[in-house]
Design a protein around this motif. Structure first.
Motif, PDB file in Angstrom:
ATOM      1  N   MET A  35       0.834  -1.196   0.000  1.00  0.00           N
ATOM      2  CA  MET A  35       0.000   0.000   0.000  1.00  0.00           C
ATOM      3  C   MET A  35       0.879   1.261   0.000  1.00  0.00           C
ATOM      4  O   MET A  35       0.577   2.255  -0.671  1.00  0.00           O
ATOM      5  N   LEU A  36       1.972   1.224   0.765  1.00  0.00           N
ATOM      6  CA  LEU A  36       2.893   2.357   0.774  1.00  0.00           C
ATOM      7  C   LEU A  36       3.607   2.496  -0.567  1.00  0.00           C
ATOM      8  O   LEU A  36       3.756   3.605  -1.099  1.00  0.00           O
ATOM      9  N   ASP A  37       4.063   1.362  -1.112  1.00  0.00           N
ATOM     10  CA  ASP A  37       4.713   1.394  -2.428  1.00  0.00           C
ATOM     11  C   ASP A  37       3.774   1.980  -3.478  1.00  0.00           C
ATOM     12  O   ASP A  37       4.185   2.780  -4.331  1.00  0.00           O
ATOM     13  N   ALA A  38       2.497   1.569  -3.421  1.00  0.00           N
ATOM     14  CA  ALA A  38       1.515   2.048  -4.391  1.00  0.00           C
ATOM     15  C   ALA A  38       1.228   3.534  -4.231  1.00  0.00           C
ATOM     16  O   ALA A  38       0.736   4.179  -5.156  1.00  0.00           O
ATOM     17  N   SER A  39       1.573   4.073  -3.053  1.00  0.00           N
ATOM     18  CA  SER A  39       1.334   5.496  -2.788  1.00  0.00           C
ATOM     19  C   SER A  39       2.581   6.336  -2.997  1.00  0.00           C
ATOM     20  O   SER A  39       2.573   7.545  -2.748  1.00  0.00           O
ATOM     21  N   GLY A  40       3.657   5.701  -3.448  1.00  0.00           N
ATOM     22  CA  GLY A  40       4.868   6.440  -3.774  1.00  0.00           C
ATOM     23  C   GLY A  40       5.846   6.626  -2.635  1.00  0.00           C
ATOM     24  O   GLY A  40       6.795   7.400  -2.760  1.00  0.00           O
ATOM     25  N   PHE A  41       5.655   5.923  -1.518  1.00  0.00           N
ATOM     26  CA  PHE A  41       6.574   6.040  -0.389  1.00  0.00           C
ATOM     27  C   PHE A  41       7.669   4.985  -0.480  1.00  0.00           C
ATOM     28  O   PHE A  41       7.417   3.849  -0.879  1.00  0.00           O
ATOM     29  N   ARG A  42       8.880   5.355  -0.075  1.00  0.00           N
ATOM     30  CA  ARG A  42       9.972   4.395  -0.029  1.00  0.00           C
ATOM     31  C   ARG A  42       9.786   3.474   1.173  1.00  0.00           C
ATOM     32  O   ARG A  42       9.483   3.935   2.281  1.00  0.00           O
ATOM     33  N   THR A  43       9.992   2.195   0.958  1.00  0.00           N
ATOM     34  CA  THR A  43       9.792   1.220   2.045  1.00  0.00           C
ATOM     35  C   THR A  43      11.043   0.392   2.311  1.00  0.00           C
ATOM     36  O   THR A  43      10.972  -0.604   3.021  1.00  0.00           O
ATOM     37  N   SER A  44      12.168   0.799   1.737  1.00  0.00           N
ATOM     38  CA  SER A  44      13.404   0.051   1.946  1.00  0.00           C
ATOM     39  C   SER A  44      14.161   0.605   3.148  1.00  0.00           C
ATOM     40  O   SER A  44      13.907   1.730   3.600  1.00  0.00           O
ATOM     41  N   GLY A  45      15.082  -0.180   3.660  1.00  0.00           N
ATOM     42  CA  GLY A  45      15.920   0.265   4.763  1.00  0.00           C
ATOM     43  C   GLY A  45      15.174   0.383   6.078  1.00  0.00           C
ATOM     44  O   GLY A  45      13.996   0.012   6.198  1.00  0.00           O
ATOM     45  N   LEU A  46      15.880   0.926   7.078  1.00  0.00           N
ATOM     46  CA  LEU A  46      15.293   1.073   8.416  1.00  0.00           C
ATOM     47  C   LEU A  46      14.099   2.014   8.399  1.00  0.00           C
ATOM     48  O   LEU A  46      13.055   1.723   8.995  1.00  0.00           O
ATOM     49  N   HIS A  47      14.248   3.154   7.707  1.00  0.00           N
ATOM     50  CA  HIS A  47      13.144   4.112   7.656  1.00  0.00           C
ATOM     51  C   HIS A  47      11.908   3.486   7.015  1.00  0.00           C
ATOM     52  O   HIS A  47      10.778   3.650   7.485  1.00  0.00           O
ATOM     53  N   GLY A  48      12.122   2.752   5.924  1.00  0.00           N
ATOM     54  CA  GLY A  48      10.993   2.099   5.261  1.00  0.00           C
ATOM     55  C   GLY A  48      10.311   1.088   6.160  1.00  0.00           C
ATOM     56  O   GLY A  48       9.072   1.005   6.203  1.00  0.00           O
ATOM     57  N   SER A  49      11.103   0.325   6.901  1.00  0.00           N
ATOM     58  CA  SER A  49      10.523  -0.671   7.817  1.00  0.00           C
ATOM     59  C   SER A  49       9.712  -0.002   8.919  1.00  0.00           C
ATOM     60  O   SER A  49       8.650  -0.501   9.318  1.00  0.00           O
ATOM     61  N   LEU A  50      10.199   1.138   9.400  1.00  0.00           N
ATOM     62  CA  LEU A  50       9.439   1.878  10.417  1.00  0.00           C
ATOM     63  C   LEU A  50       8.135   2.413   9.836  1.00  0.00           C
ATOM     64  O   LEU A  50       7.095   2.428  10.519  1.00  0.00           O
TER      65      LEU A  50
END
Length: 228
Positions: free
Chosen positions: A129-144
């Motif tokens: 859902m985040l990927d589909a909304s254009g948010f980065r989900t990789s790394g520590l920040h993405g996991s948070l």
């Protein structure tokens, strides 16, 4: 005998139909097999039990939401896109609300192993859902971000289950407030991680310089300056 590719969806429909009629806790695989018009052997060949059927249902909803995305939506601000994606998810779930109330009341009727798999499935869904909304989900920040959205979705989901409005306006307003609060937190996390990364880079550079001086035989044994 239905085509093999159709059996997973038949099992999902049968299971949710039964969940809408009685407690999910009381629904057995025999009940599901009978409702689906399949043998237990057929069920066994295509699923690992009730928990597996629920995970397949989650993936089915994921696919429906992602398949219905309009490319023009990608030009909207991330906050608005995320609201649209989550509300589209609720629209896809709308016909299953009686079944979902039964499943939630029984807490999914999951054992420890299936509970862990269910959590993993929900995290995976929120990542999409985040990927589909254009948010980065990789790394520590993405996991948070994924963890935060999973918590927000869980709270909003319960709001949605009790929302009797025709357009789910109260649910959307609740989601908007929750995401707005999360955006402030997300910004602070991004700044904090940026500062931590900068400090780590400086520490690494200082340590390399100190190591280089030692290997070159210089007599300067001053410790690396970590205040830079």
């Amino acid at each position: 005998m239905p085509a093999k590719k159709d059996i997973p969806n038949i099992l999902i429909d049968a299971a949710l139909k039964l969940a809408a009629e009685k407690s999910w806790h009381d629904v057995t695989m025999i009940d599901i097999a009978r409702s689906a018009g399949l043998s237990l052997a057929d069920c066994h060949a295509h699923c690992n039990g009730k928990g597996d059927i629920l995970r397949r249902f989650i993936r089915k909803i994921d696919h429906e939401v992602l398949a219905d995305l309009d490319a023009d939506d990608f030009n909207e601000p991330g906050h608005d896109r995320l609201i649209a994606v989550i509300m589209a998810r609720f629209d896809a779930l709308a016909d299953y609300r009686p079944a979902l109330r039964s499943i939630i009341a029984a807490r999914g009727d999951l054992g420890p192993a299936d509970s862990i798999r269910a959590i993993k499935s929900h995290f995976g869904s929120m990542r999409w859902m985040l990927d589909a909304s254009g948010f980065r989900t990789s790394g520590l920040h993405g996991s948070l971000r994924v963890t935060g959205l999973t918590a927000i979705y869980a709270r909003t989901f319960r709001q949605w289950l009790d929302d009797d409005s025709t357009d789910f306006g109260p649910t959307m307003a609740y989601l908007d407030r929750e995401l707005s609060r999360a955006a402030d937190w997300d910004g602070q996390v991004e700044k904090g991680l940026g500062k931590a990364a900068k400090l780590c880079r400086k520490l690494s550079e200082n340590c390399r310089r100190f190591s280089s001086k030692k290997s070159s035989g210089t007599t300067d044994t001053t410790a690396p300056d970590l205040r830079q």
